[in-house]
Motif scaffolding. Structure first.
Motif, mmCIF file in Angstrom:
data_model
loop_
_atom_site.group_PDB
_atom_site.id
_atom_site.type_symbol
_atom_site.label_atom_id
_atom_site.label_comp_id
_atom_site.label_asym_id
_atom_site.label_seq_id
_atom_site.Cartn_x
_atom_site.Cartn_y
_atom_site.Cartn_z
ATOM 1 N N ALA A 3 5.141 0.630 -5.945
ATOM 2 C CA ALA A 3 5.528 0.258 -4.583
ATOM 3 C C ALA A 3 4.442 0.649 -3.584
ATOM 4 C CB ALA A 3 6.854 0.928 -4.223
ATOM 5 N N GLU A 4 3.777 1.774 -3.809
ATOM 6 C CA GLU A 4 2.681 2.182 -2.923
ATOM 7 C C GLU A 4 1.539 1.162 -2.942
ATOM 8 O OE1 GLU A 4 1.347 6.039 -4.018
ATOM 9 O OE2 GLU A 4 2.930 7.083 -2.950
ATOM 10 N N VAL A 5 1.246 0.629 -4.132
ATOM 11 C CA VAL A 5 0.183 -0.371 -4.242
ATOM 12 C C VAL A 5 0.536 -1.600 -3.410
ATOM 13 C CG1 VAL A 5 -1.082 -1.856 -5.831
ATOM 14 C CG2 VAL A 5 -0.470 0.463 -6.524
ATOM 15 N N ALA A 6 1.785 -2.053 -3.518
ATOM 16 C CA ALA A 6 2.210 -3.213 -2.734
ATOM 17 C C ALA A 6 2.177 -2.911 -1.240
ATOM 18 C CB ALA A 6 3.611 -3.641 -3.165
ATOM 19 N N SER A 7 2.637 -1.730 -0.847
ATOM 20 C CA SER A 7 2.635 -1.368 0.579
ATOM 21 C C SER A 7 1.220 -1.317 1.133
ATOM 22 C CB SER A 7 3.335 -0.020 0.770
ATOM 23 O OG SER A 7 4.702 -0.097 0.435
ATOM 24 N N LYS A 8 0.281 -0.761 0.355
ATOM 25 C CA LYS A 8 -1.111 -0.715 0.829
ATOM 26 C C LYS A 8 -1.688 -2.121 0.940
ATOM 27 C CE LYS A 8 -3.753 2.680 0.197
ATOM 28 N NZ LYS A 8 -4.607 3.793 -0.264
ATOM 29 N N ALA A 9 -1.346 -2.998 -0.002
ATOM 30 C CA ALA A 9 -1.836 -4.377 0.071
ATOM 31 C C ALA A 9 -1.288 -5.099 1.297
ATOM 32 C CB ALA A 9 -1.454 -5.131 -1.199
ATOM 33 N N LEU A 10 -0.100 -4.719 1.769
ATOM 34 C CA LEU A 10 0.516 -5.359 2.928
ATOM 35 C C LEU A 10 0.099 -4.730 4.250
ATOM 36 C CD1 LEU A 10 4.103 -5.801 1.461
ATOM 37 C CD2 LEU A 10 2.447 -7.621 1.937
ATOM 38 N N SER A 11 -0.705 -3.667 4.203
ATOM 39 C CA SER A 11 -1.134 -3.029 5.443
ATOM 40 C C SER A 11 -2.079 -3.944 6.208
ATOM 41 C CB SER A 11 -1.832 -1.697 5.131
ATOM 42 O OG SER A 11 -3.022 -1.928 4.390
ATOM 43 N N PRO A 12 -2.136 -3.849 7.536
ATOM 44 C CA PRO A 12 -3.012 -4.728 8.327
ATOM 45 C C PRO A 12 -4.482 -4.591 7.959
ATOM 46 C CG PRO A 12 -1.400 -3.634 9.730
ATOM 47 C CD PRO A 12 -1.288 -3.000 8.381
ATOM 48 N N GLY A 13 -4.902 -3.413 7.520
ATOM 49 C CA GLY A 13 -6.304 -3.216 7.175
ATOM 50 C C GLY A 13 -6.731 -3.980 5.929
ATOM 51 N N ILE A 14 -5.809 -4.193 4.989
ATOM 52 C CA ILE A 14 -6.130 -4.905 3.742
ATOM 53 C C ILE A 14 -5.595 -6.335 3.775
ATOM 54 C CG2 ILE A 14 -5.771 -4.915 1.239
ATOM 55 C CD1 ILE A 14 -5.813 -1.910 1.276
ATOM 56 N N ASN A 15 -4.322 -6.494 4.174
ATOM 57 C CA ASN A 15 -3.715 -7.829 4.364
ATOM 58 C C ASN A 15 -3.896 -8.703 3.123
ATOM 59 O OD1 ASN A 15 -2.366 -9.900 5.649
ATOM 60 N ND2 ASN A 15 -4.191 -10.670 6.706
ATOM 61 N N ASP A 16 -3.317 -8.243 2.013
ATOM 62 C CA ASP A 16 -3.452 -8.946 0.733
ATOM 63 C C ASP A 16 -2.069 -9.165 0.139
ATOM 64 O OD1 ASP A 16 -4.294 -10.020 -1.643
ATOM 65 O OD2 ASP A 16 -5.018 -8.137 -2.491
ATOM 66 N N PRO A 17 -1.286 -10.113 0.672
ATOM 67 C CA PRO A 17 0.060 -10.322 0.136
ATOM 68 C C PRO A 17 0.069 -10.779 -1.312
ATOM 69 C CG PRO A 17 -0.526 -12.067 1.688
ATOM 70 C CD PRO A 17 -1.590 -11.020 1.783
ATOM 71 N N GLY A 18 -1.036 -11.395 -1.792
ATOM 72 C CA GLY A 18 -1.089 -11.817 -3.190
ATOM 73 C C GLY A 18 -0.966 -10.647 -4.149
ATOM 74 N N THR A 19 -1.617 -9.537 -3.817
ATOM 75 C CA THR A 19 -1.495 -8.344 -4.664
ATOM 76 C C THR A 19 -0.073 -7.801 -4.628
ATOM 77 O OG1 THR A 19 -3.824 -7.723 -4.407
ATOM 78 C CG2 THR A 19 -2.283 -5.974 -4.961
ATOM 79 N N ALA A 20 0.558 -7.821 -3.461
ATOM 80 C CA ALA A 20 1.943 -7.353 -3.356
ATOM 81 C C ALA A 20 2.868 -8.224 -4.204
ATOM 82 C CB ALA A 20 2.382 -7.365 -1.898
ATOM 83 N N ILE A 21 2.647 -9.537 -4.198
ATOM 84 C CA ILE A 21 3.455 -10.436 -5.026
ATOM 85 C C ILE A 21 3.229 -10.128 -6.504
ATOM 86 C CG2 ILE A 21 3.714 -12.849 -5.712
ATOM 87 C CD1 ILE A 21 3.174 -13.604 -2.791
ATOM 88 N N ASP A 22 1.985 -9.837 -6.868
ATOM 89 C CA ASP A 22 1.673 -9.459 -8.249
ATOM 90 C C ASP A 22 2.417 -8.192 -8.645
ATOM 91 O OD1 ASP A 22 0.540 -9.385 -10.733
ATOM 92 O OD2 ASP A 22 -1.404 -8.651 -10.067
ATOM 93 N N VAL A 23 2.459 -7.218 -7.738
ATOM 94 C CA VAL A 23 3.150 -5.956 -8.021
ATOM 95 C C VAL A 23 4.658 -6.182 -8.168
ATOM 96 C CG1 VAL A 23 3.750 -3.703 -7.052
ATOM 97 C CG2 VAL A 23 1.393 -4.516 -6.949
ATOM 98 N N ILE A 24 5.221 -7.083 -7.371
ATOM 99 C CA ILE A 24 6.652 -7.375 -7.502
ATOM 100 C C ILE A 24 6.950 -7.929 -8.894
ATOM 101 C CG2 ILE A 24 8.528 -8.828 -6.645
ATOM 102 C CD1 ILE A 24 7.195 -8.654 -3.873
ATOM 103 N N GLY A 25 6.065 -8.784 -9.405
ATOM 104 C CA GLY A 25 6.228 -9.267 -10.776
ATOM 105 C C GLY A 25 6.144 -8.146 -11.792
#
Length: 414
Positions: free
Chosen positions: A284-306
């Motif tokens: 969950a931390e990996v997904a949250s960091k990917a969704l932070s404004p500084g990184i803004n990588d929703p694709g990684t968050a979607i990958d983590v959800i899978g």
């Protein structure tokens, strides 16, 4: 059940210095074997061709291995920094314990020490002609090992510390810990009874930190009958202070209390082995960091959800089938089971909170909940529905466009 000795041995086996020390000793002993064994061997003269060149070969190995080892250490530090910045600081523990990295570095260090000892022994004149031939043969074997590790290391460096590779390591650690809990739902003990005896005496932690490991064989040896039964009040991963009750027991004495307290290893940080929730939290931390404004990588968050769905699916099936009530080794040690509600909170709540303004995250979270509900029982489906409603509330507030809100609602209804 995993006792403290086996647990410490596993930690030692995963440390870099342990492998480097073994390989270094192997390199030194290999160089010395040629000197010790040469008096009992008669090497044919035809085999000794090329033995005179062993000096220059060892010099090349010594200089090149020192440079390659320095480069590899620099690459490791860079990978750790990348994982800390882009994935999670907690994930670096898995990179440090990576077996391929440790074997490669240990091989390079062992080859360096082998060549160094060989050079010193040759300069001292301790080898006769047969000894030089044996040293030459050992050098050829070392070169083959080094080349093999170099080829493997070159391919592995292309993904070491990368986001996807680190996520895969975290997923594997979380899956292994959860599978271990499926096989031992009470860590080898029994289910906690609904009502415990009122005359139980508490055993307090006495220090501050996270419970890293519980030595169930030790507790089992202290609870040989019903009167000496031990009721474990904390699970690995729990943060405790000096006043927190670790366990309760009917029989009490200062020595027995000390031994029960000794069964709980408390450290400054959590570990993955006996703590399935820690792996879920790191995902969950990996997904949250990917969704932070500084990184803004929703694709990684979607990958983590899978990844989360893959990790949690066996647990949901296990919960639907019912916890195995088969006889466990520790007959008089009682432990609380892992809570599915806590696992869901660890994974879904942080991602929903940090991704509430991204419609793709809302849709994917709803699909993940549907996938888990499909393999769960009625109690699990109620838990899924609670999280589904909570997600809808979060995304209703986070999304500014009504069409996006409707898309998340449709995903929830599907």
């Amino acid at each position: 059940m995993v006792g403290r000795f086996r647990w410490v041995w596993r930690l030692l086996h995963r440390s870099l210095w342990y492998r480097a020390t073994l390989f270094s000793l192997g390199g030194v002993l290999t160089a010395l074997v040629a000197w010790l064994a040469s008096p009992w061997l008669d090497v044919p003269s035809a085999v000794s061709i090329g033995a005179r060149s062993v000096d220059s070969i060892l010099n090349i190995i010594a200089s090149s291995m020192l440079a390659v080892t320095t480069f590899s250490l620099s690459a490791m530090v860079t990978a750790y920094g990348s994982a800390t910045s882009n994935v999670s600081p907690r994930a670096t523990l898995l990179l440090i314990e990576d077996r391929i990295t440790q074997n490669t570095l240990a091989t390079f260090i062992g080859a360096f020490l082998f060549s160094l000892v060989g050079i010193i022994a040759l300069a001292a004149g301790v080898y006769d002609e047969d000894g030089r031939t044996l040293l030459f043969a050992a050098t050829i074997v070392v070169i083959v090992l080094v080349v093999y590790q170099l080829i493997k290391w070159a391919g592995y460096l292309t993904r070491l510390g990368r986001v996807r590779d680190t996520i895969a390591k975290v997923e594997r650690a979380a899956s292994d810990a959860l599978q271990s809990r499926i096989e031992n739902p009470y860590l080898g003990g029994q289910a906690m009874p609904a009502h415990s005896r009122p005359e139980l005496h508490p055993v307090r932690a006495g220090e501050v930190g996270y419970v890293q490991h519980i030595d169930m064989p030790l507790l089992d040896s202290l609870a040989t009958n019903e009167r000496e039964a031990i009721y474990v009040q904390v699970l690995p991963g729990k943060f405790v202070d000096s006043g927190v009750v670790l366990a309760t027991s009917g029989e009490t004495s200062d020595e027995r209390t000390r031994k029960i307290r000794t069964a709980f290893t408390i450290g400054p940080s959590r570990r993955f082995e006996q703590d399935p929730r820690f792996g879920i939290i790191v995902l969950a931390e990996v997904a949250s960091k990917a969704l932070s404004p500084g990184i803004n990588d929703p694709g990684t968050a979607i990958d983590v959800i899978g990844c989360g769905v893959r990790v949690l699916t066996p647990w949901m099936r296990h919960a639907a089938d019912g916890i195995d009530e088969a006889e466990q080794p520790a007959a008089h040690v009682f432990v609380e089971p892992l809570s599915t509600a806590d696992v869901f909170d660890d994974f879904f709540t942080p991602i929903a909170r940090d991704g509430a303004s991204t419609v793709e995250i809302g849709i994917r979270l709803q699909k993940a909940l549907s996938a888990l509900a499909a393999v769960g029982d009625e109690r699990s489906k109620r838990l899924v529905n609670d999280h589904r409603e909570l997600l809808l509330k979060r995304f209703d507030q986070g999304l500014t466009l009504e069409d996006d809100r409707q898309r998340v609602r449709r995903a929830a209804s599907d």
